[in-house]
Design an enzyme around this catalytic site. Structure first.
Site, short mmCIF file in Angstrom:
data_model
loop_
_atom_site.label_atom_id
_atom_site.label_comp_id
_atom_site.label_asym_id
_atom_site.label_seq_id
_atom_site.Cartn_x
_atom_site.Cartn_y
_atom_site.Cartn_z
CG ASN A 17 -1.52 1.34 1.40
OD1 ASN A 17 -2.60 1.73 1.13
ND2 ASN A 17 -0.89 2.09 2.71
CE1 TYR A 57 0.34 6.68 -7.19
CE2 TYR A 57 -1.34 7.34 -8.74
CZ TYR A 57 -1.11 7.03 -7.47
OH TYR A 57 -1.98 6.30 -6.58
P1 NAI Z 1 -0.98 8.25 2.28
O1 NAI Z 1 0.20 9.44 1.85
O2 NAI Z 1 -1.78 8.72 3.12
O3 NAI Z 1 -0.37 6.97 2.87
C1 NAI Z 1 0.95 6.37 2.08
C2 NAI Z 1 1.75 6.08 3.30
O4 NAI Z 1 2.91 5.40 2.77
C3 NAI Z 1 2.47 7.13 3.94
O5 NAI Z 1 2.08 7.10 5.40
C4 NAI Z 1 3.88 7.23 3.60
O6 NAI Z 1 4.97 7.47 4.57
C5 NAI Z 1 4.19 5.60 3.38
N1 NAI Z 1 5.35 5.43 2.39
C6 NAI Z 1 5.81 6.20 1.44
N2 NAI Z 1 6.81 5.64 0.84
C7 NAI Z 1 7.20 4.67 1.76
C8 NAI Z 1 8.13 3.92 1.46
N3 NAI Z 1 9.14 3.76 0.61
N4 NAI Z 1 8.26 2.83 2.39
C9 NAI Z 1 7.21 2.64 3.43
N5 NAI Z 1 6.33 3.36 3.48
C10 NAI Z 1 6.39 4.62 2.84
O7 NAI Z 1 -1.61 7.84 0.74
P2 NAI Z 1 -2.91 6.88 0.53
O8 NAI Z 1 -4.05 7.72 -0.03
O9 NAI Z 1 -3.48 6.23 1.97
O10 NAI Z 1 -2.39 5.90 -0.31
C11 NAI Z 1 -2.18 4.47 -0.12
C12 NAI Z 1 -2.16 3.84 -1.39
O11 NAI Z 1 -3.37 3.95 -2.21
C13 NAI Z 1 -0.81 4.48 -2.44
O12 NAI Z 1 -0.36 3.38 -3.02
C14 NAI Z 1 -1.62 5.39 -3.42
O13 NAI Z 1 -0.92 5.47 -4.53
C15 NAI Z 1 -2.74 4.52 -3.26
N6 NAI Z 1 -4.01 5.35 -4.13
C16 NAI Z 1 -4.89 6.18 -3.30
C17 NAI Z 1 -5.70 6.91 -3.88
C18 NAI Z 1 -6.50 7.74 -3.06
O14 NAI Z 1 -7.44 8.22 -3.44
N7 NAI Z 1 -6.20 8.10 -1.79
C19 NAI Z 1 -6.28 6.46 -5.02
C20 NAI Z 1 -5.65 5.66 -5.85
C21 NAI Z 1 -4.34 4.81 -5.51
#
Ligand code: NAI
Length: 705
Positions: free
Chosen positions: A383, A448
């Site tokens: 995730n 992305y």
């Molecule tokens: P978010 O930014 O709240 O959570 C992502 C988390 O990943 C953050 O806490 C960050 O510190 C952590 N992270 C980043 N790089 C990292 C690494 N190298 N190693 C370990 N942890 C790392 O974002 P969200 O929205 O919760 O996104 C979660 C997933 O869902 C992502 O893959 C995002 O691309 C995907 N996504 C989200 C959407 C949305 O509407 N929120 C839409 C489509 C996909």
């Protein structure tokens, strides 16, 4: 031919049956429903009679017969138990999987029992019913097995609480058989005589359907969804038109016993009936004893998955680098620790991992953390995510690579060591996180979008590697308010897109109950739907001999681009197989090419080749004549004489055939190619056998395919 004891416990199926509301209504009419129970007969607000279940899995039941190698000349439906988990929806597909659970030996003279158990799921993923069938075989006893345990149902010593009279029509079997059991015994007077009856008999399962209706009317009127269990033993056949009575005794809260009697003679035709009813007990999906890794679980969607999994009993590794939204900086322990504290405050178990997913070492350490802390990895949710949005010209390698490193390489880095543990254990659930940006495209997100579609390719291949080990891999495309999306979504909108609207789908895909692998689901704002890669049927732009021309592409672009009649392939070989199949037959110009395979084998060709496929070693002492009457344009009449360990095949009719097999040309080709099992062909009426039925079973032994 002896029972195949090797088949005991081996998986049978899945067998899929598609059905529409018309099948449910046809069944209802077949078991006597009409205007007084319009809810079973009218597509508006249609309810499906629970006993439809057994008619609907008729094909699966014939597989139990085939796999057990039962002697079909002497089989009877002995007992039937049905346990209902959810009401049967009015349409969809039923997916049934099961096994033979017991063989019982009643003795050489008395016969044997074959018990098969199966679970049937609806195409919507819900478990609908469990069937336990006991098939009685007159001729398979004496193999040395143990006898069946005695099961007696105690009937109260008083008059029944309910007596429901019914008068099945003399034509009832003609309607009922259209629900699947088109065995000649219920329609063909000559066949019935040969089997020892004065005329065709009622299907036991038709009377069973009458009884099910009577039980519902008496105990849960208008609420067929409350039927939980229906058990019975078939004791005596009935002739069509015989009036019946269903006698019902209430024995406790939600419990009754019942039997069906011939209203003219008082003789019991179905006995030992048990009926249980009540509300559907809610099935909770739990993760007790399971270990889950969630990457990027310090915030947003990952945090919600971690909390929800922990609430349902999972031990959780909360991984988060704690970095900036674009992945810059060295990160912090704060994000992961906070979520671990939240889980512990709720009484759950969790440990933090601060590794980055973007290196193989980081991935390895995340999995090691799970093993060290909890001794296993059952669930992995890939995730973690960052964003570095730029238009393509400005997309310098650093931004491109940084995003691919976290999303695509990150999933590889953690999944690889996790998959090794899961493979060893024979269980695993992996979730990839894609995005609408990758699935459909989004301006300024080339890095992305590429990474997110790369994850689909990773899933597509890994699902095949995981299949054998019960490791299922699915992909979620979420929409939720989080740090990643706070400046993309309008502020009013943000309130309505909580991660909690995504997590139910993710948790289901992580659960033991998940039946699918290799699927992609959109999830957000309460809406869930599946996304798939679909391949159109295509068209020829030249001929099969010459490559197409550029102009041919131009002229046929519309047809080539059309997805009408398209297919979703589960693996590369299926698609190639379709193309090769289409190319092996002449194609018309511009006509859809793929997915319309035709057989090049003819019925006459099969008879020509028959002497060559004769197994001499299996023919010692055999003296038989098989007469084949094959209908249809490719059909004709042939007979084979097997005598003195030789086989001769001639066209035309033989004077004294041992048995005569009648089939259509297309069914015969399916049978000979192994696509239609002989037992199934026989019980479904596609294969009619006259004369010595038992000798016909030699065919499979005497000729190799
Ligand atoms: P978010 O930014 O709240 O959570 C992502 C988390 O990943 C953050 O806490 C960050 O510190 C952590 N992270 C980043 N790089 C990292 C690494 N190298 N190693 C370990 N942890 C790392 O974002 P969200 O929205 O919760 O996104 C979660 C997933 O869902 C992502 O893959 C995002 O691309 C995907 N996504 C989200 C959407 C949305 O509407 N929120 C839409 C489509 C996909």
């Amino acid at each position: 031919m002896a029972l195949n004891l090797e088949a005991l416990g081996k998986k049978i199926g899945p067998v899929t049956k598609d059905y529409t509301w018309k099948d449910a209504v046809l069944y209802a009419l077949g078991v006597g429903a009409g205007f007084s129970e319009l809810e079973y007969c009218y597509e508006k607000n249609l309810k499906v009679i629970p006993s439809f279940s057994i008619a609907a899995i008729f094909e699966f039941l014939s597989h139990i017969g085939i796999n057990s190698n039962i002697n079909l000349a002497g089989i009877l439906h002995g007992e039937q138990e049905l346990i209902f988990h959810n009401p049967i929806p009015p349409e969809g597909s039923l997916i049934t999987e099961g096994k033979i659970t017991h063989y019982y030996d009643k003795g050489k003279e008395k016969g044997a029992l074959v018990v098969g158990e199966s679970d049937t799921y609806h195409s919507d993923g819900k478990k609908l019913f469990t069937s336990i069938i006991t098939i009685y075989s007159r001729f398979d006893g004496g193999f040395g097995g143990e006898n069946a345990p005695k099961k007696e149902v105690v009937f109260p010593d008083r008059d029944p609480d309910f007596v429901v009279s019914a008068s099945p029509s003399p034509d009832q079997p003609l309607i009922y058989r259209l629900s699947g059991d088109i065995f000649d015994l219920h329609v063909d007077a000559e066949f019935a005589k040969m089997a020892g009856f004065k005329m065709p008999i009622m299907h036991g399962l038709c009377t069973h359907g009458f009884a099910c209706r009577a039980l519902i009317q008496s105990l849960v009127p208008g609420e067929s969804e409350k039927v939980r269990r229906l058990v019975c033993r078939f004791t005596k056949p009935l002739y069509p038109g015989t009036p019946i009575k269903t006698l019902i005794w209430k024995t406790g809260e939600g419990k009754a016993v019942w039997r069906v009697v011939n209203a003219e003679t008082g003789k019991v035709t179905i006995d030992n009936g048990i009926f249980e009813y009540g509300d559907i007990p809610e099935e909770k999906i739990r993760f007790d004893g399971r270990v889950a890794i969630i990457t990027g679980a310090g915030a947003g969607l990952g945090r919600t998955y971690a909390l929800e999994l922990a609430k349902r009993g999972a031990k959780v590794v909360v991984n988060d680098l704690g970095g900036a939204r674009d992945g810059a900086g060295s990160g912090s322990t704060f994000a992961a620790d906070k979520v671990v504290d939240e889980i512990k405050a709720l009484g759950g178990e969790a440990v933090a991992s601060y590794e980055s997913v973007s290196t193989p070492e980081g991935g390895g350490n995340i999995v090691k953390k799970a093993i060290d802390a909890f001794g296993a990895v059952d669930i992995l949710i890939n995730n973690a995510g960052i964003l570095r949005d730029k238009s393509f010209i400005k997309m310098e390698p650093e931004s491109w690579n940084a995003v691919l490193d976290v999303h695509l390489n990150g999933a590889y880095n953690v999944s690889r060591p996790a998959f090794a543990v899961m493979k060893e254990k024979g269980y695993g659930r992996i979730i990839m996180t894609t995005s609408a940006a990758g699935l459909y495209g989004n301006f300024g997100q080339t890095n992305y979008s590429a990474a997110k579609m790369g994850l689909i390719g990773l899933m597509n291949a890994l699902k095949l590697e995981g299949e054998k080990y019960n490791v299922k891999i699915n992909t979620i495309a979420p929409v939720a308010a989080s740090r990643l999306t706070e400046d993309v979504m309008p502020p009013d909108f943000l309130e309505k897109v909580k991660p909690e609207f995504v997590s139910p789908m993710v948790l289901f895909l992580c659960s033991e109950k998940c039946p699918v692998s290799g699927n992609i689901y959109n999830a957000g704002m309460g809406c869930f739907n599946r996304v798939a890669v679909v391949t159109g049927p295509g068209a020829l732009a030249g001929s099969t001999d010459k490559p197409g021309t550029v102009e041919g592409i131009m002229a046929n672009l519309e047809k080539i681009s059309s997805l009408k009649g398209g297919r979703e392939y589960r693996q590369l070989n299926d698609q190639i197989g379709d193309v090769l199949g289409a190319l092996s037959k002449p194609l018309e110009k511009g006509v859809p090419a793929v997915g319309k395979q035709q057989s090049t084998v003819s019925v006459a060709g099969i008879f020509e080749a028959m002497p060559a496929s004769f197994v001499k070693s299996a023919s010692a002492g055999v003296n038989v004549v098989f007469q084949y009457i094959i209908s249809g344009s490719g059909g004709g009449e042939w007979h084979s004489v097997i005598k003195d360990e030789t086989c001769t095949v001639k066209t035309g009719k033989h004077e004294k055939p041992t048995c005569t097999l009648k089939m259509s040309d297309s069914d015969f080709l399916l049978l000979m190619s192994g696509k239609l099992p002989a037992m199934q062909a026989y019980t479904s009426g596609k294969l009619k056998i006259e004369g010595d039925i038992m000798k016909s079973q030699l065919i499979e032994k005497l000729f190799k395919r």
